[in-house]
Design a protein around this motif. Structure first.
Motif, PDB file in Angstrom:
ATOM      1  N   PRO A   1      -2.391  -0.860  -5.655  1.00 53.32           N
ATOM      2  CA  PRO A   1      -2.256   0.526  -6.129  1.00 53.32           C
ATOM      3  C   PRO A   1      -3.492   1.025  -6.874  1.00 53.32           C
ATOM      4  CG  PRO A   1      -0.833  -0.965  -7.373  1.00 53.32           C
ATOM      5  CD  PRO A   1      -1.320  -1.717  -6.184  1.00 53.32           C
TER       6      PRO A   1
ATOM      7  N   VAL B   1      -2.266   9.118   4.346  1.00 55.80           N
ATOM      8  CA  VAL B   1      -1.896   9.720   3.064  1.00 55.80           C
ATOM      9  C   VAL B   1      -1.409  11.150   3.271  1.00 55.80           C
ATOM     10  CG1 VAL B   1      -2.721  10.415   0.782  1.00 55.80           C
ATOM     11  CG2 VAL B   1      -3.492   8.252   1.777  1.00 55.80           C
TER      12      VAL B   1
ATOM     13  N   THR C   1       4.207   3.525  -9.729  1.00 57.21           N
ATOM     14  CA  THR C   1       5.071   3.801  -8.586  1.00 57.21           C
ATOM     15  C   THR C   1       5.467   2.522  -7.864  1.00 57.21           C
ATOM     16  OG1 THR C   1       3.995   5.961  -8.327  1.00 57.21           O
ATOM     17  CG2 THR C   1       5.266   5.149  -6.458  1.00 57.21           C
TER      18      THR C   1
ATOM     19  N   ALA D   1      -0.214   5.101  -9.304  1.00 59.04           N
ATOM     20  CA  ALA D   1       0.183   4.303  -8.142  1.00 59.04           C
ATOM     21  C   ALA D   1       0.770   2.966  -8.584  1.00 59.04           C
ATOM     22  CB  ALA D   1      -1.017   4.093  -7.220  1.00 59.04           C
TER      23      ALA D   1
ATOM     24  N   TRP E   1       0.840  -1.201   0.000  1.00 59.16           N
ATOM     25  CA  TRP E   1       0.000   0.000   0.000  1.00 59.16           C
ATOM     26  C   TRP E   1       0.870   1.244   0.000  1.00 59.16           C
ATOM     27  CZ3 TRP E   1      -0.996   4.357   2.805  1.00 59.16           C
ATOM     28  CH2 TRP E   1      -2.268   4.940   2.725  1.00 59.16           C
TER      29      TRP E   1
ATOM     30  N   TYR F   1       4.940  10.465 -10.087  1.00 57.54           N
ATOM     31  CA  TYR F   1       4.010  11.290 -10.862  1.00 57.54           C
ATOM     32  C   TYR F   1       4.699  11.890 -12.087  1.00 57.54           C
ATOM     33  CZ  TYR F   1       0.623  14.906 -12.073  1.00 57.54           C
ATOM     34  OH  TYR F   1      -0.271  15.696 -12.753  1.00 57.54           O
TER      35      TYR F   1
ATOM     36  N   GLY G   1      -5.014   4.379  -5.359  1.00 57.70           N
ATOM     37  CA  GLY G   1      -5.016   5.503  -6.293  1.00 57.70           C
ATOM     38  C   GLY G   1      -6.405   6.039  -6.545  1.00 57.70           C
TER      39      GLY G   1
ATOM     40  N   PHE H   1       2.484  10.910  -5.081  1.00 55.39           N
ATOM     41  CA  PHE H   1       3.022   9.816  -5.888  1.00 55.39           C
ATOM     42  C   PHE H   1       4.457  10.110  -6.312  1.00 55.39           C
ATOM     43  CE2 PHE H   1      -1.627   9.666  -6.762  1.00 55.39           C
ATOM     44  CZ  PHE H   1      -1.876   8.432  -6.169  1.00 55.39           C
TER      45      PHE H   1
ATOM     46  N   SER I   1       2.964   2.032  -3.087  1.00 53.63           N
ATOM     47  CA  SER I   1       2.205   2.600  -4.196  1.00 53.63           C
ATOM     48  C   SER I   1       2.210   4.123  -4.175  1.00 53.63           C
ATOM     49  CB  SER I   1       0.755   2.095  -4.162  1.00 53.63           C
ATOM     50  OG  SER I   1       0.707   0.681  -4.215  1.00 53.63           O
ATOM     51  N   LEU I   2       2.586   4.698  -3.042  1.00 50.08           N
ATOM     52  CA  LEU I   2       2.675   6.149  -2.914  1.00 50.08           C
ATOM     53  C   LEU I   2       4.124   6.624  -2.975  1.00 50.08           C
ATOM     54  CD1 LEU I   2       0.154   6.800   0.017  1.00 50.08           C
ATOM     55  CD2 LEU I   2      -0.316   6.398  -2.404  1.00 50.08           C
TER      56      LEU I   2
ATOM     57  N   TYR J   1      -5.364   7.951 -11.238  1.00 53.34           N
ATOM     58  CA  TYR J   1      -4.363   7.933 -10.176  1.00 53.34           C
ATOM     59  C   TYR J   1      -3.972   6.502  -9.808  1.00 53.34           C
ATOM     60  CZ  TYR J   1      -4.856  12.966  -9.338  1.00 53.34           C
ATOM     61  OH  TYR J   1      -4.837  14.345  -9.462  1.00 53.34           O
ATOM     62  N   GLY J   2      -4.896   5.576 -10.005  1.00 54.74           N
ATOM     63  CA  GLY J   2      -4.558   4.172  -9.751  1.00 54.74           C
ATOM     64  C   GLY J   2      -3.442   3.688 -10.654  1.00 54.74           C
TER      65      GLY J   2
END
Length: 550
Positions: free
Chosen positions: A423, A453, A491, A488, A38, A467, A427, A464, A41-42, A484-485
């Motif tokens: 992700p 977050v 990432t 993620a 989790w 990004y 996301g 992210f 993913s960020l 955004y998923g």
């Protein structure tokens, strides 16, 4: 074996009970964090290292191994040498740095499929989770450059698909909007690395999915035959909460439990004592009784798929016993298939019956160790063994390395199911929280960003780590179309790639083709016995003694 819920070194925490992979046994789309996958993913590669650098020291607690699992394999490092350097590089230390490790690889026979790193998704089919978050998985996978697999029953459960009665080989499917959406979503960002794979089960074969894909997409897709799964042995399942939908699925030819056509069941549903229906698929090959019959049927199916235009064909097999494993490897090799994915018990993405998941089939490490053994027998006889992918409970970069080494040189990539779905969830939740008008469209579950977050950031550009890598790849104008998923997903994949490069550099292997079984050893004698991978004290023991006696 029990795994800790909290990792103080990384600052991660499992919401539920952790499985061997490090994921919770029950992974929720609305989870506010923060397991290792989790958080990766960020923040991406940041999670390769201990937190609070500069005011801490950190030490491993994973050196006393109990039982037989991938956790009981360890990675072997070397103090000299380097192999697999890219053209133009030398063994100079300035070249032998981990960012110079090449993760690019390929699989296939007549046609080679290039991939940017040795990773593929598990099959994401008719589950509502796969449908809701497909854009994140497909676009993220395409941007990374890895294969993404569309699982079974996507056409059959789609109420908008048009399927005519009659012979599947004569254009039975008139339209399949959900399947088309999934394929098109991947192909939009496909850059030559990766592939979109469409899986077939019994119902898909009857419905003419292969013919539809061949007619509409041709060689743009890989077609995949399927024998079982790592998590269940009775075919794919979903749950529906509508009597009307249950009746529709029954009419489409599926097994629905309880049977929605029975008046007493309908009455129980209307009164609330039955709240949902489970839709099941059929078992394959129930009309075949011998290995020779299965072989003939398999070869006929492969020949037919090639006759309608598929040049790339793969096989996915689940955690059956040794006979089925040998059949899968031998038949796939003889048929010159492009890839064989071997899914061991411990995996699972959808609605597998819980106690079946707990007790069904062969655990991943045992199945994969035997796959290497059986592939070696064929190779010794001069066969060009099918390229393989290992699946079943993987989530981190060390899992990728260990699986590739355990199956080397036959294993070309590793398949992750649940891990690469996380992700997509987080996301979508972040996008929905930041932009409430998008929340329903992206299936976000949060009304606002949780503290887990906010500690990372309050905008996509802050949250992210990759990004701007994605923006560079697609352009600033296109970023508004990237969920955004998918960012993620990219990432997380970048973190896995960075960690894998570090492990490979430590083993002095700078390209994928150089990974061998000499890069791992067993942490206990039981694991050495079951896998054929020598114990840590036995690896290079003879050469060590030669040094001492020289």
């Amino acid at each position: 074996m029990r795994f800790s819920k909290a990792n103080d070194v990384l600052g991660t925490l499992n919401r539920g009970n952790p499985a061997e992979s490090g994921l919770c046994t029950l992974c929720r789309a609305d989870c506010e964090g923060k397991c290792e996958t989790w958080l990766s993913s960020l923040v991406g590669r940041k999670l390769l290292y201990p937190r609070s650098f500069g005011i801490v020291t950190a030490g491993a607690n994973n050196t006393t191994h109990v039982g037989v699992s991938y956790n009981s394999l360890r990675i072997q490092g070397y103090a000299y040498g380097a192999s697999g350097l890219s053209e133009g590089m030398s063994s100079d230390p300035d070249d032998c740095i981990f960012p110079n490790v090449s993760l690019a690889t390929e699989f296939g026979k007549a046609v080679k499929t290039r991939i940017s790193m040795p990773l593929m998704t598990g099959a994401m089919g008719s589950t509502f989770v796969a449908e809701k978050y497909w854009d994140a998985f497909a676009i993220g996978g395409a941007l990374v450059g890895i294969p993404v697999v569309i699982g079974e029953n996507v056409v059959g459960v789609d109420r908008k698909s048009e399927i005519s009665p009659g012979d599947a080989r004569k254009g039975k499917i008139k339209s399949a909007p959900e399947l088309e959406r999934r394929i098109d979503g991947y192909l939009r960002y496909f850059d030559g690395n990766g592939a979109i794979i469409v899986q077939l089960n019994v119902e898909d074969t009857r419905n003419g999915v292969a013919e539809f894909v061949a007619d509409k997409y041709g060689d743009k897709c890989i077609i995949e035959l399927k024998w079982g799964q790592g998590a269940k042995n009775i075919g794919g399942e979903i749950q529906v909460r509508s009597l009307d939908y249950a009746l529709f699925l029954k009419d489409r030819g599926y097994i629905v439990d309880p049977d929605p056509t029975i008046p007493e069941v309908q009455e129980a549903f209307e009164n609330g004592s039955i709240k949902s229906f489970a839709r099941h698929s059929r078992l394959g090959a129930t009309n075949l009784n011998t290995v020779d019959q299965v072989r003939r049927d398999f070869m006929n199916n492969v020949e037919y798929l090639r006759s309608i235009g598929f040049t790339r064909i793969t096989l996915k097999t689940g955690s059956y016993g040794m006979e089925e494993l040998a059949m899968a490897i031998k038949f796939a090799t003889d048929a010159k298939l492009d890839l064989l994915t071997i899914d061991g018990s411990g995996g699972g993405t959808g609605m597998s019956p819980w106690n079946m998941m707990q007790s069904w089939g062969v655990p991943s490490i045992h199945l994969h160790a035997k796959a290497y053994q059986y592939a070696s027998i064929l190779a010794a006889k001069g066969h060009s063994v099918v390229d393989m992918s290992f699946a079943g409970g993987f989530a981190t970069e060390d899992h990728i390395f260990k699986a590739l080494a355990l199956g080397a040189p036959f294993t070309k990539l590793v398949c992750m199911g649940r891990a690469v779905m996380i992700p997509g969830f987080v996301g979508a939740n972040i996008e929905g929280a930041l932009f409430p008008d998008r929340r329903a469209a992206v299936n976000g579950n949060w009304a606002e960003l949780p503290k887990t977050v906010q500690r990372v950031g309050n905008s996509a550009k802050e949250i992210f780590a990759c990004y701007f890598d994605v923006e560079k790849k697609v352009g600033k104008d296109e970023m508004k179309h990237i969920p955004y998923g998918a960012i993620a997903f990219y990432t997380l994949a970048d973190k896995l790639a960075g960690g894998l490069q570090q492990l490979m550099a430590g083993a002095r292997k700078f390209s994928m083709s150089q990974i061998t079984r000499q890069e791992i050893f067993s942490g206990n004698r039981e694991t050495a016995y079951e896998t054929g991978v020598p114990h840590v004290c036995d690896v290079n023991d003879e050469s060590a003694k030669k040094i001492l006696n020289s």
